[in-house]
Design a protein around this motif. Structure first.
Motif, PDB file in Angstrom:
ATOM      1  N   GLN A   4     -17.562  19.182 -17.064  1.00  0.00           N
ATOM      2  CA  GLN A   4     -18.669  18.958 -18.001  1.00  0.00           C
ATOM      3  C   GLN A   4     -18.241  18.071 -19.169  1.00  0.00           C
ATOM      4  OE1 GLN A   4     -19.378  23.198 -18.378  1.00  0.00           O
ATOM      5  NE2 GLN A   4     -21.452  22.937 -17.565  1.00  0.00           N
ATOM      6  N   TRP A   5     -17.038  18.302 -19.696  1.00  0.00           N
ATOM      7  CA  TRP A   5     -16.518  17.437 -20.759  1.00  0.00           C
ATOM      8  C   TRP A   5     -16.437  15.994 -20.254  1.00  0.00           C
ATOM      9  CZ3 TRP A   5     -15.075  17.828 -25.864  1.00  0.00           C
ATOM     10  CH2 TRP A   5     -15.052  19.107 -26.417  1.00  0.00           C
ATOM     11  N   TYR A   6     -15.866  15.834 -19.064  1.00  0.00           N
ATOM     12  CA  TYR A   6     -15.694  14.491 -18.500  1.00  0.00           C
ATOM     13  C   TYR A   6     -17.045  13.791 -18.334  1.00  0.00           C
ATOM     14  CZ  TYR A   6     -14.031  10.602 -15.769  1.00  0.00           C
ATOM     15  OH  TYR A   6     -13.753   9.337 -15.333  1.00  0.00           O
ATOM     16  N   GLU A   7     -18.026  14.515 -17.830  1.00  0.00           N
ATOM     17  CA  GLU A   7     -19.356  13.927 -17.638  1.00  0.00           C
ATOM     18  C   GLU A   7     -19.963  13.485 -18.971  1.00  0.00           C
ATOM     19  OE1 GLU A   7     -21.363  17.014 -15.471  1.00  0.00           O
ATOM     20  OE2 GLU A   7     -20.443  16.408 -13.564  1.00  0.00           O
ATOM     21  N   LEU A   8     -19.824  14.300 -20.016  1.00  0.00           N
ATOM     22  CA  LEU A   8     -20.335  13.919 -21.340  1.00  0.00           C
ATOM     23  C   LEU A   8     -19.658  12.647 -21.851  1.00  0.00           C
ATOM     24  CD1 LEU A   8     -20.528  17.336 -23.219  1.00  0.00           C
ATOM     25  CD2 LEU A   8     -22.432  15.792 -22.756  1.00  0.00           C
ATOM     26  N   LEU A   9     -18.352  12.596 -21.728  1.00  0.00           N
ATOM     27  CA  LEU A   9     -17.584  11.464 -22.257  1.00  0.00           C
ATOM     28  C   LEU A   9     -17.766  10.195 -21.445  1.00  0.00           C
ATOM     29  CD1 LEU A   9     -14.289  13.411 -22.949  1.00  0.00           C
ATOM     30  CD2 LEU A   9     -15.993  12.701 -24.653  1.00  0.00           C
ATOM     31  N   SER A  10     -18.176  10.325 -20.189  1.00  0.00           N
ATOM     32  CA  SER A  10     -18.300   9.182 -19.292  1.00  0.00           C
ATOM     33  C   SER A  10     -19.695   8.560 -19.283  1.00  0.00           C
ATOM     34  CB  SER A  10     -17.944   9.605 -17.858  1.00  0.00           C
ATOM     35  OG  SER A  10     -16.618  10.056 -17.802  1.00  0.00           O
ATOM     36  N   ARG A  11     -20.634   9.151 -20.005  1.00  0.00           N
ATOM     37  CA  ARG A  11     -21.984   8.582 -20.023  1.00  0.00           C
ATOM     38  C   ARG A  11     -21.956   7.186 -20.639  1.00  0.00           C
ATOM     39  NH1 ARG A  11     -24.971  13.079 -23.338  1.00  0.00           N
ATOM     40  NH2 ARG A  11     -23.108  12.564 -24.490  1.00  0.00           N
ATOM     41  N   PRO A  12     -22.676   6.238 -20.048  1.00  0.00           N
ATOM     42  CA  PRO A  12     -22.744   4.897 -20.641  1.00  0.00           C
ATOM     43  C   PRO A  12     -23.250   4.965 -22.085  1.00  0.00           C
ATOM     44  CG  PRO A  12     -23.689   4.899 -18.440  1.00  0.00           C
ATOM     45  CD  PRO A  12     -23.439   6.343 -18.806  1.00  0.00           C
ATOM     46  N   GLY A  13     -22.547   4.295 -22.973  1.00  0.00           N
ATOM     47  CA  GLY A  13     -22.932   4.287 -24.385  1.00  0.00           C
ATOM     48  C   GLY A  13     -22.354   5.427 -25.195  1.00  0.00           C
ATOM     49  N   THR A  14     -21.500   6.244 -24.575  1.00  0.00           N
ATOM     50  CA  THR A  14     -20.797   7.288 -25.323  1.00  0.00           C
ATOM     51  C   THR A  14     -19.424   6.743 -25.695  1.00  0.00           C
ATOM     52  OG1 THR A  14     -21.969   9.091 -24.236  1.00  0.00           O
ATOM     53  CG2 THR A  14     -19.830   9.621 -25.222  1.00  0.00           C
ATOM     54  N   GLU A  15     -19.101   6.849 -26.981  1.00  0.00           N
ATOM     55  CA  GLU A  15     -17.815   6.339 -27.474  1.00  0.00           C
ATOM     56  C   GLU A  15     -17.195   7.331 -28.445  1.00  0.00           C
ATOM     57  OE1 GLU A  15     -18.825   1.557 -27.360  1.00  0.00           O
ATOM     58  OE2 GLU A  15     -18.615   2.530 -29.309  1.00  0.00           O
ATOM     59  N   THR A  16     -15.878   7.425 -28.390  1.00  0.00           N
ATOM     60  CA  THR A  16     -15.118   8.224 -29.343  1.00  0.00           C
ATOM     61  C   THR A  16     -14.189   7.278 -30.093  1.00  0.00           C
ATOM     62  OG1 THR A  16     -15.181  10.161 -27.889  1.00  0.00           O
ATOM     63  CG2 THR A  16     -13.500  10.154 -29.623  1.00  0.00           C
ATOM     64  N   TRP A  17     -14.303   7.291 -31.416  1.00  0.00           N
ATOM     65  CA  TRP A  17     -13.446   6.488 -32.292  1.00  0.00           C
ATOM     66  C   TRP A  17     -12.587   7.458 -33.089  1.00  0.00           C
ATOM     67  CZ3 TRP A  17     -13.415   1.163 -32.258  1.00  0.00           C
ATOM     68  CH2 TRP A  17     -14.423   0.552 -31.502  1.00  0.00           C
ATOM     69  N   VAL A  18     -11.283   7.207 -33.113  1.00  0.00           N
ATOM     70  CA  VAL A  18     -10.335   8.131 -33.734  1.00  0.00           C
ATOM     71  C   VAL A  18      -9.644   7.453 -34.908  1.00  0.00           C
ATOM     72  CG1 VAL A  18      -8.340   9.636 -33.335  1.00  0.00           C
ATOM     73  CG2 VAL A  18      -9.959   9.178 -31.462  1.00  0.00           C
ATOM     74  N   ALA A  19      -9.633   8.145 -36.045  1.00  0.00           N
ATOM     75  CA  ALA A  19      -8.881   7.674 -37.208  1.00  0.00           C
ATOM     76  C   ALA A  19      -7.470   8.244 -37.126  1.00  0.00           C
ATOM     77  CB  ALA A  19      -9.548   8.131 -38.504  1.00  0.00           C
ATOM     78  N   TYR A  20      -6.493   7.375 -37.357  1.00  0.00           N
ATOM     79  CA  TYR A  20      -5.085   7.779 -37.357  1.00  0.00           C
ATOM     80  C   TYR A  20      -4.487   7.446 -38.721  1.00  0.00           C
ATOM     81  CZ  TYR A  20      -5.346   7.949 -32.259  1.00  0.00           C
ATOM     82  OH  TYR A  20      -5.676   8.253 -30.966  1.00  0.00           O
ATOM     83  N   GLU A  21      -3.724   8.371 -39.255  1.00  0.00           N
ATOM     84  CA  GLU A  21      -2.934   8.080 -40.449  1.00  0.00           C
ATOM     85  C   GLU A  21      -1.470   8.108 -40.028  1.00  0.00           C
ATOM     86  OE1 GLU A  21      -2.541   9.076 -45.124  1.00  0.00           O
ATOM     87  OE2 GLU A  21      -3.010  10.761 -43.815  1.00  0.00           O
ATOM     88  N   ARG A  22      -0.824   6.981 -40.157  1.00  0.00           N
ATOM     89  CA  ARG A  22       0.577   6.821 -39.763  1.00  0.00           C
ATOM     90  C   ARG A  22       0.836   7.399 -38.372  1.00  0.00           C
ATOM     91  NH1 ARG A  22       4.041   9.372 -43.777  1.00  0.00           N
ATOM     92  NH2 ARG A  22       2.261  10.632 -44.303  1.00  0.00           N
ATOM     93  N   GLY A  23      -0.074   7.081 -37.431  1.00  0.00           N
ATOM     94  CA  GLY A  23       0.095   7.476 -36.043  1.00  0.00           C
ATOM     95  C   GLY A  23      -0.382   8.861 -35.687  1.00  0.00           C
ATOM     96  N   THR A  24      -0.867   9.629 -36.654  1.00  0.00           N
ATOM     97  CA  THR A  24      -1.315  10.992 -36.408  1.00  0.00           C
ATOM     98  C   THR A  24      -2.839  11.047 -36.421  1.00  0.00           C
ATOM     99  OG1 THR A  24       0.659  11.829 -37.511  1.00  0.00           O
ATOM    100  CG2 THR A  24      -1.176  13.378 -37.253  1.00  0.00           C
ATOM    101  N   PRO A  25      -3.466  11.666 -35.391  1.00  0.00           N
ATOM    102  CA  PRO A  25      -4.924  11.771 -35.412  1.00  0.00           C
ATOM    103  C   PRO A  25      -5.397  12.525 -36.664  1.00  0.00           C
ATOM    104  CG  PRO A  25      -4.067  12.432 -33.269  1.00  0.00           C
ATOM    105  CD  PRO A  25      -2.885  12.288 -34.197  1.00  0.00           C
ATOM    106  N   ALA A  26      -6.311  11.897 -37.406  1.00  0.00           N
ATOM    107  CA  ALA A  26      -6.827  12.486 -38.636  1.00  0.00           C
ATOM    108  C   ALA A  26      -8.275  12.941 -38.500  1.00  0.00           C
ATOM    109  CB  ALA A  26      -6.722  11.471 -39.779  1.00  0.00           C
ATOM    110  N   GLY A  27      -9.013  12.364 -37.570  1.00  0.00           N
ATOM    111  CA  GLY A  27     -10.412  12.719 -37.380  1.00  0.00           C
ATOM    112  C   GLY A  27     -11.043  11.834 -36.324  1.00  0.00           C
TER     113      GLY A  27
END
Length: 188
Positions: A64-87
């Motif tokens: 179910q997670w994979y299906e949600l993330l694979s939908r066309p037009g779904t994007e995840t943008w990740v903020a990193y501070e000095r290489g560490t995921p921040a949000g």
């Protein structure tokens, strides 16, 4: 025992509505997670939402997670501070040239450091230019989101400072609960 939860729905109807935040000091970069990864997305979801009652996706299976993330037009943008995921910010394309900011937030250790305004600004701009990365989509005409009184105390103000306007407010009664946290015993 129940608690009253206020949910606010906000929108932008033009790219000109976006009022970007200043970039935070230090080494912060924002990168699109282009490969759908349920493990990484679930990590972000629980690490960001564990102390503010994000529970709706916890029962989902890997598929179910994979299906949600694979939908066309779904994007995840990740903020990193000095290489560490921040949000992260998750965009979800919807019908009628609309993009929902489905999830947005920072891990607790990164809050209050000006990263949130920058990530929200960047992610909202990516919602507005989504059709450039998804050629089958028409240009975005509306970006919307909802936040609630269980979210961080600065969430609503951050959305408004970025140019989002309120279009709906709802009150609901929910059972009082303890936030699940990213895992038992994690720092809140």
């Amino acid at each position: 025992m129940s608690v009253t939860v206020t949910t606010w729905s906000l929108e932008q109807t033009s790219p000109a509505d976006l009022r970007p935040a200043a970039e935070p000091p230090g080494e912060v970069r924002i990168v699109r997670a282009e490969v759908p990864s349920p493990e990484f997305s679930r990590f972000l979801y629980t690490a960001v939402g564990g102390d503010v009652h994000w529970t709706d996706r916890l029962p989902l299976s890997y598929t179910q997670w994979y299906e949600l993330l694979s939908r066309p037009g779904t994007e995840t943008w990740v903020a990193y501070e000095r290489g560490t995921p921040a949000g992260f910010i998750e965009l979800a394309a919807q019908p009628e040239a609309t993009v929902e900011i489905a999830y947005f937030g920072l891990l607790p250790a990164f809050r209050g450091r000006r990263i949130g305004g920058h990530l929200l600004s960047y992610g909202t701009a990516r919602a507005w230019d989504l059709s450039g990365r998804w050629p089958d989509r028409e240009p975005t005409k509306r970006v919307w989101l909802h936040t609630c009184s269980k979210d961080g105390p600065h969430a609503l103000a951050n959305y408004r400072r970025r140019g989002f306007t309120l279009f709906d407010t709802r009150l609901t009664q929910e059972p009082e609960s303890t936030p699940p946290g990213p895992w038992p015993g994690a720092r809140a």
